[in-house]
Enzyme design. Sequence first.
Site, short mmCIF file in Angstrom:
data_model
loop_
_atom_site.label_atom_id
_atom_site.label_comp_id
_atom_site.label_asym_id
_atom_site.label_seq_id
_atom_site.Cartn_x
_atom_site.Cartn_y
_atom_site.Cartn_z
N GLU A 88 5.50 42.69 -3.69
CA GLU A 88 5.16 43.48 -3.37
C GLU A 88 3.76 43.63 -3.89
OE1 GLU A 88 6.03 46.48 -1.77
OE2 GLU A 88 8.34 45.21 -1.63
N THR A 137 -2.58 36.60 -9.70
CA THR A 137 -3.78 37.10 -8.92
C THR A 137 -4.57 37.42 -10.51
OG1 THR A 137 -4.91 39.59 -8.47
CG2 THR A 137 -2.52 39.65 -9.48
N ASP A 138 -6.01 37.32 -9.72
CA ASP A 138 -7.06 38.22 -10.73
C ASP A 138 -7.20 39.52 -11.24
OD1 ASP A 138 -8.40 39.44 -8.40
OD2 ASP A 138 -9.97 38.87 -8.13
N GLU A 139 -5.92 40.50 -10.20
CA GLU A 139 -6.55 41.27 -10.90
C GLU A 139 -5.18 41.67 -12.10
OE1 GLU A 139 -5.64 44.28 -8.44
OE2 GLU A 139 -5.89 43.23 -6.84
N TYR A 162 0.95 47.53 -9.57
CA TYR A 162 0.74 46.00 -9.11
C TYR A 162 0.01 45.09 -10.12
CZ TYR A 162 -0.81 41.68 -6.25
OH TYR A 162 -1.05 40.82 -5.49
N ALA A 164 0.13 45.62 -13.47
CA ALA A 164 0.53 45.05 -14.18
C ALA A 164 2.24 44.46 -14.24
CB ALA A 164 1.17 46.72 -14.70
N LYS A 166 2.37 42.35 -11.63
CA LYS A 166 2.07 40.52 -11.92
C LYS A 166 1.61 39.94 -13.32
CE LYS A 166 1.75 38.74 -8.80
NZ LYS A 166 2.81 37.77 -7.61
N ASN A 192 -8.17 37.81 -1.05
CA ASN A 192 -7.64 36.65 -0.16
C ASN A 192 -8.07 37.49 1.87
OD1 ASN A 192 -5.45 33.84 0.15
ND2 ASN A 192 -6.66 35.31 -1.99
N LEU A 202 -7.84 45.82 3.60
CA LEU A 202 -8.68 46.28 3.18
C LEU A 202 -9.27 45.94 5.18
CD1 LEU A 202 -11.64 47.92 3.45
CD2 LEU A 202 -12.66 46.75 2.06
N TYR A 219 -13.31 53.38 0.20
CA TYR A 219 -12.81 54.42 -1.16
C TYR A 219 -14.47 54.21 -1.93
CZ TYR A 219 -7.95 53.10 0.21
OH TYR A 219 -6.61 53.18 0.66
N ARG A 226 -15.56 43.13 -4.41
CA ARG A 226 -14.51 41.76 -4.98
C ARG A 226 -14.56 40.27 -4.43
NH1 ARG A 226 -12.56 45.56 -6.62
NH2 ARG A 226 -10.71 46.52 -6.58
N ARG A 295 -9.72 55.55 -5.45
CA ARG A 295 -8.04 55.35 -5.52
C ARG A 295 -7.88 55.50 -6.74
NH1 ARG A 295 -6.94 48.69 -4.42
NH2 ARG A 295 -5.92 49.87 -2.37
P1 NAD Z 1 2.56 40.12 1.55
O1 NAD Z 1 2.61 41.63 0.82
O2 NAD Z 1 2.03 39.62 3.03
O3 NAD Z 1 4.11 39.37 1.99
C1 NAD Z 1 4.97 39.53 0.74
C2 NAD Z 1 6.28 38.59 1.49
O4 NAD Z 1 6.99 38.94 -0.02
C3 NAD Z 1 6.80 39.26 2.48
O5 NAD Z 1 7.05 38.37 3.64
C4 NAD Z 1 7.70 39.73 2.34
O6 NAD Z 1 8.58 40.33 3.12
C5 NAD Z 1 8.26 39.17 0.85
N1 NAD Z 1 9.36 39.59 -0.44
C6 NAD Z 1 8.90 40.91 -0.94
N2 NAD Z 1 9.77 41.62 -1.92
C7 NAD Z 1 10.61 40.23 -1.82
C8 NAD Z 1 12.02 40.15 -2.29
N3 NAD Z 1 12.19 40.89 -2.98
N4 NAD Z 1 12.96 38.63 -1.92
C9 NAD Z 1 11.67 38.59 -1.05
N5 NAD Z 1 11.09 38.57 -0.35
C10 NAD Z 1 10.13 39.35 -0.64
O7 NAD Z 1 1.55 39.55 0.34
P2 NAD Z 1 0.95 38.69 0.24
O8 NAD Z 1 -0.42 38.83 0.62
O9 NAD Z 1 1.23 37.01 1.66
O10 NAD Z 1 0.71 37.93 -1.06
C11 NAD Z 1 1.55 36.54 -1.69
C12 NAD Z 1 1.28 36.54 -3.01
O11 NAD Z 1 0.18 36.39 -3.80
C13 NAD Z 1 1.75 37.59 -4.22
O12 NAD Z 1 2.91 37.26 -5.03
C14 NAD Z 1 0.13 38.36 -4.54
O13 NAD Z 1 0.82 38.57 -5.88
C15 NAD Z 1 -0.64 36.65 -4.25
N6 NAD Z 1 -2.14 37.42 -4.00
C16 NAD Z 1 -2.07 38.41 -2.83
C17 NAD Z 1 -3.86 38.29 -2.99
C18 NAD Z 1 -4.36 38.70 -1.51
O14 NAD Z 1 -5.37 38.96 -1.34
N7 NAD Z 1 -3.01 38.76 -0.62
C19 NAD Z 1 -3.98 37.24 -3.82
C20 NAD Z 1 -4.10 37.24 -4.88
C21 NAD Z 1 -2.79 37.18 -5.21
P1 TYD Z 2 -7.38 45.96 -0.65
O1 TYD Z 2 -7.25 44.82 0.87
O2 TYD Z 2 -5.83 47.19 -0.61
O3 TYD Z 2 -7.18 44.67 -1.59
P2 TYD Z 2 -7.20 45.09 -3.24
O4 TYD Z 2 -7.18 46.13 -4.01
O5 TYD Z 2 -5.82 44.46 -4.14
O6 TYD Z 2 -8.45 44.29 -4.32
O7 TYD Z 2 -8.33 46.44 -1.58
C1 TYD Z 2 -9.53 45.70 -1.09
C2 TYD Z 2 -10.85 46.91 -1.90
O8 TYD Z 2 -11.03 47.99 -0.36
C3 TYD Z 2 -10.19 47.36 -2.75
O9 TYD Z 2 -11.66 47.77 -3.20
C4 TYD Z 2 -10.15 49.23 -2.16
C5 TYD Z 2 -11.11 49.55 -0.80
N1 TYD Z 2 -10.22 49.90 -0.06
C6 TYD Z 2 -10.67 50.71 1.04
O10 TYD Z 2 -12.27 51.30 0.55
N2 TYD Z 2 -10.66 51.61 1.93
C7 TYD Z 2 -8.84 50.54 2.22
O11 TYD Z 2 -8.87 51.60 2.92
C8 TYD Z 2 -8.24 50.74 1.85
C9 TYD Z 2 -7.33 49.18 2.07
C10 TYD Z 2 -9.20 49.84 0.55
#
Ligand code: NAD
Ligand code: TYD
Length: 357
Positions: A88, A137-139, A162, A164, A166, A192, A202, A219, A226, A295
Amino acid sequence: MENRRSVLVTGGCGFIGANFIHLLLKEYPDWRVVNLDKLTYAGNLKNLQTVSESDKYRFVRGDICDAARVTGIFADEKIDTVVHFAAESHVDRSITGPADFVQTNIVGTFTLLEAARKSWLEGSPRAENLCFLHVSTDEVYGSLGDTGFFTETTPFDPRSPYSASKASSDHLVNAYFHTYGLPVRITNCSNNYGPYQFPEKLIPLVFNNSMKGEQLPVYGDGKNVRDWLYVKDHCEAIVEVVKKGRSGQCYNIGGNNEKQNIEVVTLICDLLDKKLGLPESGQPRRSLITFVKDRLGHDRRYAIDAGKIKEQLGWEPGVSFEQGMEKTVDWYLANQEWVADLVDGSYKQYYDKMYGR
Ligand code: NAD
Ligand code: TYD
């Protein structure tokens, strides 16, 4: 030629996982990919429609928390490499409903670790090339002030459910290295952007709302920072860590590209105005920007020091923010139906019919 691998990708129907599978199938023809995905709201089979018939690819709909299912895949597919994306991933959802984050991100990661430990370390002798890569994640490092960067030794200080969850899974992964010698690696990456990102995040949210002439919610004061990385760069970094990384190590991955949220939102508006002309209202799309309530616990600034992966594995980002945003906006413009299907939920009907609920 790179050795053959049998790769279990979890969460491959999500944003980064789908980009990663496309990269592997295109550039690593000797690697076979099994994609285990539960198809939550964030998983979209259409992301992989073009590769679904490949004999190097198999999709399994399933939950990473299902121990029997996961163990069966390790045995049936002779998995030697895990790239674990399933999670998630949306901070706002973790604030309103943290339970799924604890279940999937912590219990799910634990279930995969157990399956890998049993399959790889018990009974038959260890195969070569084993790698369990946990994508994080860097979070996990918390929030920075105006200066400084996260390094691999920055103490964890997660602030949202989230992050916590990770951080907790990162600790479990490390524990499996120290306790059992499981060959794990962790990557901690910054934000990403790029094709296939779910339009609750966003950048795709701002694209979609701008196209519909709806408010662009920023927000707080919009000055949260970021460090944005084009998704293909992240996927290439992960491949380098699989191929050349060391067990028990973590690698920070970032774009060296800090932007305030308001800068990102304004850039998308301006790119759309440039590409499409002004909307019917005659007002630039920037006029849709609306500052909304902040947020809860909103982290102020993330910034990655990606020196270790550059020095040790030779990876650095290849796509500048300007190029990446141009490519991203072009992709979303060319795939407006993909976005619309996600926003109105119709993407679900397609695979609910195929796989049942
Ligand atoms: P996403 O939410 O787009 O995709 C998550 C995928 O995991 C979905 O296809 C979902 O169906 C699947 N999934 C969720 N729960 C599941 C379960 N219990 N069993 C099997 N599949 C399940 O996420 P994303 O943005 O592609 O991120 C992928 C990974 O990268 C995550 O672990 C996230 O923490 C990490 N990450 C994301 C970012 C970012 O900017 N998006 C940055 C750094 C790290
Ligand atoms: P997001 O894409 O949810 O990534 P993350 O929270 O993992 O960094 O949000 C990126 C930044 O944008 C974050 O500082 C929250 C902000 N944000 C808004 O200002 N408005 C929005 O509607 C959303 C979804 C995020």
